[in-house]
Design a protein around this motif. Structure first.
Motif, mmCIF file in Angstrom:
data_model
loop_
_atom_site.group_PDB
_atom_site.id
_atom_site.type_symbol
_atom_site.label_atom_id
_atom_site.label_comp_id
_atom_site.label_asym_id
_atom_site.label_seq_id
_atom_site.Cartn_x
_atom_site.Cartn_y
_atom_site.Cartn_z
ATOM 1 N N GLY A 8 99.901 93.863 78.575
ATOM 2 C CA GLY A 8 99.627 92.517 79.064
ATOM 3 C C GLY A 8 98.671 91.739 78.180
ATOM 4 N N PHE A 9 98.603 92.097 76.897
ATOM 5 C CA PHE A 9 97.724 91.415 75.955
ATOM 6 C C PHE A 9 98.542 90.700 74.888
ATOM 7 N N TYR A 15 90.728 82.806 76.685
ATOM 8 C CA TYR A 15 89.611 83.137 75.805
ATOM 9 C C TYR A 15 89.768 84.558 75.270
ATOM 10 N N VAL A 16 89.086 84.854 74.175
ATOM 11 C CA VAL A 16 89.104 86.201 73.608
ATOM 12 C C VAL A 16 88.584 87.177 74.661
ATOM 13 N N LEU A 17 89.281 88.294 74.813
ATOM 14 C CA LEU A 17 88.887 89.302 75.796
ATOM 15 C C LEU A 17 87.579 89.972 75.400
ATOM 16 N N ARG A 18 86.906 90.577 76.375
ATOM 17 C CA ARG A 18 85.658 91.310 76.147
ATOM 18 C C ARG A 18 85.856 92.758 76.553
ATOM 19 N N PRO A 48 94.417 87.610 76.872
ATOM 20 C CA PRO A 48 95.386 87.930 77.928
ATOM 21 C C PRO A 48 96.720 87.284 77.549
ATOM 22 N N ALA A 49 97.819 87.962 77.805
ATOM 23 C CA ALA A 49 99.127 87.411 77.429
ATOM 24 C C ALA A 49 99.527 86.300 78.394
ATOM 25 N N PRO A 50 100.022 85.178 77.876
ATOM 26 C CA PRO A 50 100.557 84.129 78.744
ATOM 27 C C PRO A 50 101.797 84.624 79.481
ATOM 28 N N ALA A 51 102.309 83.812 80.384
ATOM 29 C CA ALA A 51 103.511 84.162 81.142
ATOM 30 C C ALA A 51 104.662 84.463 80.186
ATOM 31 N N GLN A 52 105.573 85.336 80.611
ATOM 32 C CA GLN A 52 106.708 85.712 79.765
ATOM 33 C C GLN A 52 107.561 84.507 79.384
ATOM 34 N N SER A 53 107.558 83.482 80.220
ATOM 35 C CA SER A 53 108.354 82.283 79.932
ATOM 36 C C SER A 53 107.750 81.434 78.806
ATOM 37 N N THR A 54 106.501 81.706 78.449
ATOM 38 C CA THR A 54 105.830 80.950 77.384
ATOM 39 C C THR A 54 106.179 81.547 76.029
ATOM 40 N N SER A 55 106.753 80.744 75.154
ATOM 41 C CA SER A 55 107.165 81.237 73.836
ATOM 42 C C SER A 55 106.259 80.744 72.714
#
Length: 197
Positions: A90-91, A141-144, A173-180
């Motif tokens: 999920g990243f 934002y960048v993950l911690r 964090p990965a955006p929604a799967q629909s986001t390309s």
């Protein structure tokens, strides 16, 4: 009286079983090299991040054969994005290079660290990098990690020599799967629209 004779062997049997169990438990926990230190974990148990690294400083080395976008910045610095990949956890990991195309030394700005006090103690980083998903109207934002260190390139030199580059990665964090595609924002550069693979 016969009860006493039965209890004795039972207690002895229980003690033998307990001793065998403890011996097996200690053996399963790892061996000792004699100076109080156990064996180092094998390379197969190394974290995934360490397995993917390829440079001497432990940072991920991007595949530079593909360029998603190049954005011109201040004072002859270019940001080249080589990849934006989702992973099964999920990243989304963005990797690329910051190239000094100028003729002089480029001093990396403090703004690249971001404005959060929580990450100020981690030193130089690219924590100010963000992703914008216009479709879903979300900013990432960048993950911690658990110690509040940003999951991005950090501890780099305060300057980049002429003709040299700083290889980087940043995990979000990965955006929604629909986001390309997403817009990458970073101080000193215009928005960079990148395709997600």
């Amino acid at each position: 009286m016969s009860i006493r004779y039965v209890r004795g062997p039972r207690r002895a049997g229980a003690a033998v079983l307990l001793a065998a169990t403890l011996t097996l438990s200690m053996a399963a926990c790892g061996s000792d090299d004699g100076n109080g230190k156990g064996k180092e974990p094998s390379s197969s148990s190394a974290p995934a991040k360490e397995k993917e690294t390829g440079s001497a400083d432990g940072e991920a080395v991007p595949d530079t054969s593909k360029i998603l976008v190049t954005v011109k910045g201040d004072s002859g610095i270019d940001m080249v994005i080589n990849s934006a990949k989702r992973d099964s956890g999920g990243f989304l990991t963005v990797s690329g290079q910051l190239k000094n195309t100028g003729s002089g030394l480029y001093t990396t700005p403090i703004q690249w660290n971001g404005e959060e006090e929580a990450v100020a103690s981690t030193g130089r980083s690219l924590a100010a990098m963000t992703l914008v998903d216009s479709q879903e109207k979300k900013r990432y934002y960048v993950l911690r990690d658990t110690d509040n260190r940003p999951l991005t390139t950090s501890g780099y030199d305060p300057s980049i020599e002429a003709g040299k580059s700083l290889t980087f990665f940043a995990q979000f964090p990965a955006p929604a799967q629909s986001t390309s595609q997403v817009d990458l924002q970073f101080p000193g550069f215009t928005n960079a629209t990148i395709e997600i693979s």
